[in-house]
Motif scaffolding. Structure first.
Motif, PDB file in Angstrom:
ATOM      1  N   GLY A  22       0.806  -1.208   0.000  1.00 28.29           N
ATOM      2  CA  GLY A  22       0.000   0.000   0.000  1.00 28.29           C
ATOM      3  C   GLY A  22       0.841   1.261   0.000  1.00 28.29           C
ATOM      4  N   SER A  23       0.371   2.268  -0.702  1.00 30.84           N
ATOM      5  CA  SER A  23       1.067   3.545  -0.695  1.00 30.84           C
ATOM      6  C   SER A  23       0.528   4.449   0.412  1.00 30.84           C
ATOM      7  CB  SER A  23       0.935   4.230  -2.052  1.00 30.84           C
ATOM      8  OG  SER A  23      -0.432   4.427  -2.357  1.00 30.84           O
ATOM      9  N   ASP A  24      -0.649   4.126   0.928  1.00 34.52           N
ATOM     10  CA  ASP A  24      -1.249   4.881   2.029  1.00 34.52           C
ATOM     11  C   ASP A  24      -1.042   4.109   3.325  1.00 34.52           C
ATOM     12  OD1 ASP A  24      -2.278   6.742   0.185  1.00 34.52           O
ATOM     13  OD2 ASP A  24      -4.052   5.487  -0.144  1.00 34.52           O
ATOM     14  N   PRO A  25      -1.200   4.792   4.453  1.00 32.07           N
ATOM     15  CA  PRO A  25      -1.125   4.062   5.730  1.00 32.07           C
ATOM     16  C   PRO A  25      -2.232   3.007   5.805  1.00 32.07           C
ATOM     17  CG  PRO A  25      -1.079   6.439   6.101  1.00 32.07           C
ATOM     18  CD  PRO A  25      -1.384   6.225   4.645  1.00 32.07           C
ATOM     19  N   GLU A  26      -1.954   1.958   6.535  1.00 27.58           N
ATOM     20  CA  GLU A  26      -2.942   0.889   6.711  1.00 27.58           C
ATOM     21  C   GLU A  26      -4.185   1.451   7.382  1.00 27.58           C
ATOM     22  OE1 GLU A  26      -1.671  -3.136   8.044  1.00 27.58           O
ATOM     23  OE2 GLU A  26      -2.886  -2.643   9.804  1.00 27.58           O
ATOM     24  N   PRO A  27      -5.351   1.138   6.842  1.00 29.55           N
ATOM     25  CA  PRO A  27      -6.583   1.633   7.468  1.00 29.55           C
ATOM     26  C   PRO A  27      -6.735   1.096   8.887  1.00 29.55           C
ATOM     27  CG  PRO A  27      -7.030   0.725   5.288  1.00 29.55           C
ATOM     28  CD  PRO A  27      -5.610   0.374   5.630  1.00 29.55           C
ATOM     29  N   GLU A  28      -7.285   1.913   9.740  1.00 31.92           N
ATOM     30  CA  GLU A  28      -7.537   1.482  11.117  1.00 31.92           C
ATOM     31  C   GLU A  28      -8.444   0.255  11.095  1.00 31.92           C
ATOM     32  OE1 GLU A  28      -9.754   3.124  15.099  1.00 31.92           O
ATOM     33  OE2 GLU A  28      -8.880   4.581  13.707  1.00 31.92           O
ATOM     34  N   GLY A  29      -8.074  -0.751  11.836  1.00 29.21           N
ATOM     35  CA  GLY A  29      -8.873  -1.954  11.936  1.00 29.21           C
ATOM     36  C   GLY A  29      -8.686  -2.949  10.804  1.00 29.21           C
ATOM     37  N   TRP A  30      -7.704  -2.719   9.934  1.00 28.18           N
ATOM     38  CA  TRP A  30      -7.510  -3.605   8.779  1.00 28.18           C
ATOM     39  C   TRP A  30      -7.317  -5.064   9.196  1.00 28.18           C
ATOM     40  CZ3 TRP A  30      -8.483  -4.172   3.929  1.00 28.18           C
ATOM     41  CH2 TRP A  30      -7.821  -5.143   3.188  1.00 28.18           C
ATOM     42  N   LYS A  31      -6.392  -5.315  10.114  1.00 30.40           N
ATOM     43  CA  LYS A  31      -6.107  -6.696  10.512  1.00 30.40           C
ATOM     44  C   LYS A  31      -7.317  -7.345  11.174  1.00 30.40           C
ATOM     45  CE  LYS A  31      -1.096  -6.311  10.751  1.00 30.40           C
ATOM     46  NZ  LYS A  31      -0.949  -5.002  10.158  1.00 30.40           N
ATOM     47  N   THR A  32      -8.067  -6.572  11.948  1.00 27.13           N
ATOM     48  CA  THR A  32      -9.292  -7.099  12.551  1.00 27.13           C
ATOM     49  C   THR A  32     -10.294  -7.451  11.463  1.00 27.13           C
ATOM     50  OG1 THR A  32      -8.922  -5.799  14.539  1.00 27.13           O
ATOM     51  CG2 THR A  32     -11.165  -6.597  14.154  1.00 27.13           C
ATOM     52  N   PHE A  33     -10.396  -6.598  10.462  1.00 29.39           N
ATOM     53  CA  PHE A  33     -11.279  -6.880   9.327  1.00 29.39           C
ATOM     54  C   PHE A  33     -10.894  -8.213   8.678  1.00 29.39           C
ATOM     55  CE2 PHE A  33     -11.676  -6.764   4.686  1.00 29.39           C
ATOM     56  CZ  PHE A  33     -13.055  -6.782   4.568  1.00 29.39           C
ATOM     57  N   VAL A  34      -9.615  -8.377   8.391  1.00 25.86           N
ATOM     58  CA  VAL A  34      -9.153  -9.606   7.739  1.00 25.86           C
ATOM     59  C   VAL A  34      -9.444 -10.818   8.620  1.00 25.86           C
ATOM     60  CG1 VAL A  34      -7.115 -10.867   6.936  1.00 25.86           C
ATOM     61  CG2 VAL A  34      -7.388  -8.447   6.364  1.00 25.86           C
ATOM     62  N   ASP A  35      -9.157 -10.700   9.904  1.00 26.23           N
ATOM     63  CA  ASP A  35      -9.311 -11.839  10.811  1.00 26.23           C
ATOM     64  C   ASP A  35     -10.766 -12.188  11.099  1.00 26.23           C
ATOM     65  OD1 ASP A  35      -6.561 -12.020  10.969  1.00 26.23           O
ATOM     66  OD2 ASP A  35      -6.428 -10.891  12.848  1.00 26.23           O
ATOM     67  N   ALA A  36     -11.638 -11.189  11.152  1.00 29.47           N
ATOM     68  CA  ALA A  36     -13.000 -11.437  11.631  1.00 29.47           C
ATOM     69  C   ALA A  36     -14.097 -11.220  10.601  1.00 29.47           C
ATOM     70  CB  ALA A  36     -13.273 -10.546  12.848  1.00 29.47           C
ATOM     71  N   GLU A  37     -13.841 -10.442   9.571  1.00 28.47           N
ATOM     72  CA  GLU A  37     -14.926 -10.061   8.666  1.00 28.47           C
ATOM     73  C   GLU A  37     -14.916 -10.757   7.307  1.00 28.47           C
ATOM     74  OE1 GLU A  37     -17.442  -8.252   9.722  1.00 28.47           O
ATOM     75  OE2 GLU A  37     -16.467  -8.020  11.659  1.00 28.47           O
ATOM     76  N   VAL A  38     -13.816 -11.339   6.914  1.00 23.67           N
ATOM     77  CA  VAL A  38     -13.788 -12.107   5.666  1.00 23.67           C
ATOM     78  C   VAL A  38     -14.373 -13.468   6.015  1.00 23.67           C
ATOM     79  CG1 VAL A  38     -12.365 -13.092   3.828  1.00 23.67           C
ATOM     80  CG2 VAL A  38     -11.776 -10.857   4.814  1.00 23.67           C
ATOM     81  N   ARG A  39     -15.631 -13.677   5.655  1.00 18.09           N
ATOM     82  CA  ARG A  39     -16.380 -14.828   6.158  1.00 18.09           C
ATOM     83  C   ARG A  39     -16.828 -15.805   5.088  1.00 18.09           C
ATOM     84  NH1 ARG A  39     -18.576 -14.674  11.231  1.00 18.09           N
ATOM     85  NH2 ARG A  39     -18.549 -16.836  10.630  1.00 18.09           N
ATOM     86  N   GLY A  40     -16.610 -15.476   3.819  1.00 15.94           N
ATOM     87  CA  GLY A  40     -17.104 -16.335   2.764  1.00 15.94           C
ATOM     88  C   GLY A  40     -16.059 -16.626   1.714  1.00 15.94           C
ATOM     89  N   PHE A  41     -16.378 -17.572   0.859  1.00  8.74           N
ATOM     90  CA  PHE A  41     -15.425 -18.060  -0.132  1.00  8.74           C
ATOM     91  C   PHE A  41     -16.182 -18.569  -1.352  1.00  8.74           C
ATOM     92  CE2 PHE A  41     -12.883 -21.649  -1.831  1.00  8.74           C
ATOM     93  CZ  PHE A  41     -11.708 -20.983  -2.105  1.00  8.74           C
ATOM     94  N   ARG A  42     -15.565 -18.427  -2.511  1.00  9.94           N
ATOM     95  CA  ARG A  42     -16.046 -19.078  -3.724  1.00  9.94           C
ATOM     96  C   ARG A  42     -14.834 -19.720  -4.380  1.00  9.94           C
ATOM     97  NH1 ARG A  42     -19.257 -15.693  -7.991  1.00  9.94           N
ATOM     98  NH2 ARG A  42     -17.255 -14.702  -8.222  1.00  9.94           N
ATOM     99  N   ALA A  43     -14.901 -21.014  -4.582  1.00 14.10           N
ATOM    100  CA  ALA A  43     -13.762 -21.774  -5.093  1.00 14.10           C
ATOM    101  C   ALA A  43     -13.480 -21.456  -6.556  1.00 14.10           C
ATOM    102  CB  ALA A  43     -14.025 -23.275  -4.946  1.00 14.10           C
ATOM    103  N   PRO A  44     -12.214 -21.408  -6.924  1.00 11.83           N
ATOM    104  CA  PRO A  44     -11.879 -21.249  -8.336  1.00 11.83           C
ATOM    105  C   PRO A  44     -12.538 -22.355  -9.161  1.00 11.83           C
ATOM    106  CG  PRO A  44      -9.925 -21.050  -6.965  1.00 11.83           C
ATOM    107  CD  PRO A  44     -11.040 -21.512  -6.074  1.00 11.83           C
ATOM    108  N   TYR A  45     -13.085 -21.972 -10.282  1.00  8.40           N
ATOM    109  CA  TYR A  45     -13.771 -22.893 -11.191  1.00  8.40           C
ATOM    110  C   TYR A  45     -14.971 -23.576 -10.532  1.00  8.40           C
ATOM    111  CZ  TYR A  45      -9.311 -22.228 -13.489  1.00  8.40           C
ATOM    112  OH  TYR A  45      -8.187 -21.666 -14.043  1.00  8.40           O
ATOM    113  N   LEU A  46     -15.417 -23.051  -9.383  1.00 14.21           N
ATOM    114  CA  LEU A  46     -16.519 -23.640  -8.621  1.00 14.21           C
ATOM    115  C   LEU A  46     -16.221 -25.098  -8.279  1.00 14.21           C
ATOM    116  CD1 LEU A  46     -19.551 -22.122 -10.551  1.00 14.21           C
ATOM    117  CD2 LEU A  46     -18.338 -21.186  -8.572  1.00 14.21           C
ATOM    118  N   SER A  47     -14.959 -25.403  -8.106  1.00  8.66           N
ATOM    119  CA  SER A  47     -14.513 -26.771  -7.844  1.00  8.66           C
ATOM    120  C   SER A  47     -14.471 -27.013  -6.336  1.00  8.66           C
ATOM    121  CB  SER A  47     -13.130 -26.968  -8.454  1.00  8.66           C
ATOM    122  OG  SER A  47     -12.665 -28.266  -8.226  1.00  8.66           O
TER     123      SER A  47
END
Length: 125
Positions: A22-47
């Motif tokens: 990133g060229s900007d400072p890390e947004p506040e709460g970024w790591k918490t977002f990654v750890d707690a808010e990324v909750r879904g997935f779609r597999a490549p090729y729906l495999s």
């Protein structure tokens, strides 16, 4: 084990993305977002496989969107995960079925090539 390694590596790359790229400072709460808010997935090729669904559950994911249905369908809850299906829809003047994903529509409409001269036609379809 392969899926667990993939998801662990993905989270690590995403957690450190701002610091590394990133060229900007890390947004506040970024790591918490990654750890707690990324909750879904779609597999490549729906495999998918039972191992994928097990790994998603073990890694704390709430949903998977890697299946296909024969039309709009409500998600199901099975094995500790919500499973959303991408619907097959009737599309175009010939009403041919296509999985309703942006890339599939792009290929259906344009053959996989940018065709600015047909944008309105594609948008209307």
């Amino acid at each position: 084990a392969d899926w667990i390694r993939e998801f662990t590596a993905y989270k690590q790359v995403l957690r450190t993305a701002w610091a590394k790229y990133g060229s900007d400072p890390e947004p506040e709460g970024w790591k918490t977002f990654v750890d707690a808010e990324v909750r879904g997935f779609r597999a490549p090729y729906l495999s998918t496989s039972p191992a994928l669904l097990s790994a998603l559950k073990d890694m704390g994911y709430a949903f998977d969107a890697s299946s296909v249905s024969k039309g709009p369908a409500l998600p199901i809850h099975a094995g500790g995960l919500y499973q959303f299906a991408l619907p097959t829809i009737s599309e175009g003047p010939e009403h041919r079925p296509v999985v309703a994903m942006d890339y599939n529509m792009f290929v259906r409409h344009s053959g996989g090539f940018e065709r600015a001269d047909h944008l309105n036609e594609f948008e209307n379809r």
